[in-house]
Write an enzyme that holds these catalytic residues in place. Structure first.
Site, PDB file in Angstrom:
ATOM      1  CG  HIS A   1      -7.742  -4.470   8.468  1.00 23.34           C
ATOM      2  ND1 HIS A   1      -6.963  -5.775   8.429  1.00 23.34           N
ATOM      3  CD2 HIS A   1      -7.415  -3.691   7.723  1.00 23.34           C
ATOM      4  CE1 HIS A   1      -6.102  -5.632   7.211  1.00 23.34           C
ATOM      5  NE2 HIS A   1      -6.527  -4.200   6.656  1.00 23.34           N
TER       6      HIS A   1
ATOM      7  CD  GLU B   1      -2.979  -1.044   0.253  1.00 17.67           C
ATOM      8  OE1 GLU B   1      -2.937  -0.226  -0.483  1.00 17.67           O
ATOM      9  OE2 GLU B   1      -3.824  -2.008   0.230  1.00 17.67           O
TER      10      GLU B   1
ATOM     11  CG  HIS C   1      -4.620   0.318   5.945  1.00 14.73           C
ATOM     12  ND1 HIS C   1      -5.954   0.598   5.908  1.00 14.73           N
ATOM     13  CD2 HIS C   1      -4.473  -0.930   5.205  1.00 14.73           C
ATOM     14  CE1 HIS C   1      -6.552  -0.597   5.388  1.00 14.73           C
ATOM     15  NE2 HIS C   1      -5.659  -1.505   5.196  1.00 14.73           N
TER      16      HIS C   1
END
Length: 272
Positions: free
Chosen positions: A141, A116, A139
């Site tokens: 989850h 990413e 980033h």
């Protein structure tokens, strides 16, 4: 000279990645972090002066040429970074051609930056237009937030209003609201462009059924932004488990009073 592995930058990223794992937000090799380091902050570290190798990237980052980023490696588990930082982290400098990075430290077993990384660079590039102190892209989850993307409309105004009303801190921490993109295949230039376009107006962008990108001037700011959004999602989830009936809530006038008190400006048009 001090070794870079003992720097506050490595310690900060090692600590925060372990905490992201401990929260349950970065299972297996999920998640990635990039931290922009200023050249002058590297002056005392002799072991970052020579290029170890050059690594191609799938993005033209010429506008960021010469900038340094401490980046998590692709395919690595966040739970391990605290024990193996020189393996699972890398300090890279964007090369002059913009299409590769010079490895200055880390990735000592041949690793590369997260898949990413192009999305991170596009995010840094966009946020720097609005905040010259921008340094962190994160980033992960978050569980309750991801669950909400299955049950709620993917509407920025509607989700933002839910989060603002779940706790007093939400409006103060993210008065601009949250951005949302459609579901997209991760690790692509397309998702990077879509995310960066949202970062023009928001500091956080939800990836439906996947996770969130948060940005900030510091590790704590980016982490705290995500933490606050996920806490709001958790409160909403608990309310649904208790039957979903809301007897009282923070009113729009209350949110306006809150914004005035803390000197923040809510996203235009989001309050009645």
């Amino acid at each position: 000279m001090t070794k870079f592995i003992n720097s506050p930058f490595v310690k900060e990223v090692s600590k925060i990645t372990f905490r992201l794992f401990a929260h349950g937000w970065d299972e297996r090799n999920g998640g990635n972090v990039s931290y922009r380091i200023m050249p002058e902050e590297l002056a005392d570290y002799e072991d970052v002066k020579k290029i170890k190798r050059n690594i191609p990237i799938a993005f033209d980052g010429k506008n960021l040429a010469g900038m340094y980023f401490l980046v998590t490696a692709t395919g690595r588990y966040f739970k391990n970074i605290i024990d193996f930082p020189e393996r699972d982290l890398g300090l890279v400098r964007i090369a002059e051609d913009g299409k590769s990075v010079d490895l200055m430290w880390g990735y000592n077993d041949g690793a590369k930056p997260t898949s990413e990384f192009p999305t991170h660079l596009m995010g840094h590039q966009e946020r720097l237009k609005h905040d010259p102190k921008q340094r962190v892209v994160m980033h992960c989850h978050p569980t309750n937030l991801i669950a909400m993307t299955f049950t709620q409309k993917l509407d920025e105004k509607e989700l933002t209003r839910i989060f603002w009303k779940m706790q007093t801190e939400s409006l103060v921490v993210f008065p601009e609201g949250v951005g949302i993109i459609p579901w997209m295949v991760p690790g692509t230039i397309d998702i990077g462009k879509a995310t960066a376009s949202k970062l023009a107006n928001y500091r956080s962008v939800i990836w439906p059924h996947h996770g969130i990108f948060g940005t900030g001037e510091t590790i704590d700011e980016a982490f705290g932004l995500i933490e606050t959004i996920e806490k709001a999602a958790q409160i909403w989830t608990i309310i649904q488990m208790q039957g979903g009936k809301i007897e009282q809530t923070i009113t729009d006038q209350g949110l306006k009073d809150l914004a005035d008190s803390f000197g923040v400006t809510p996203h235009e048009g989001y309050l009645n």
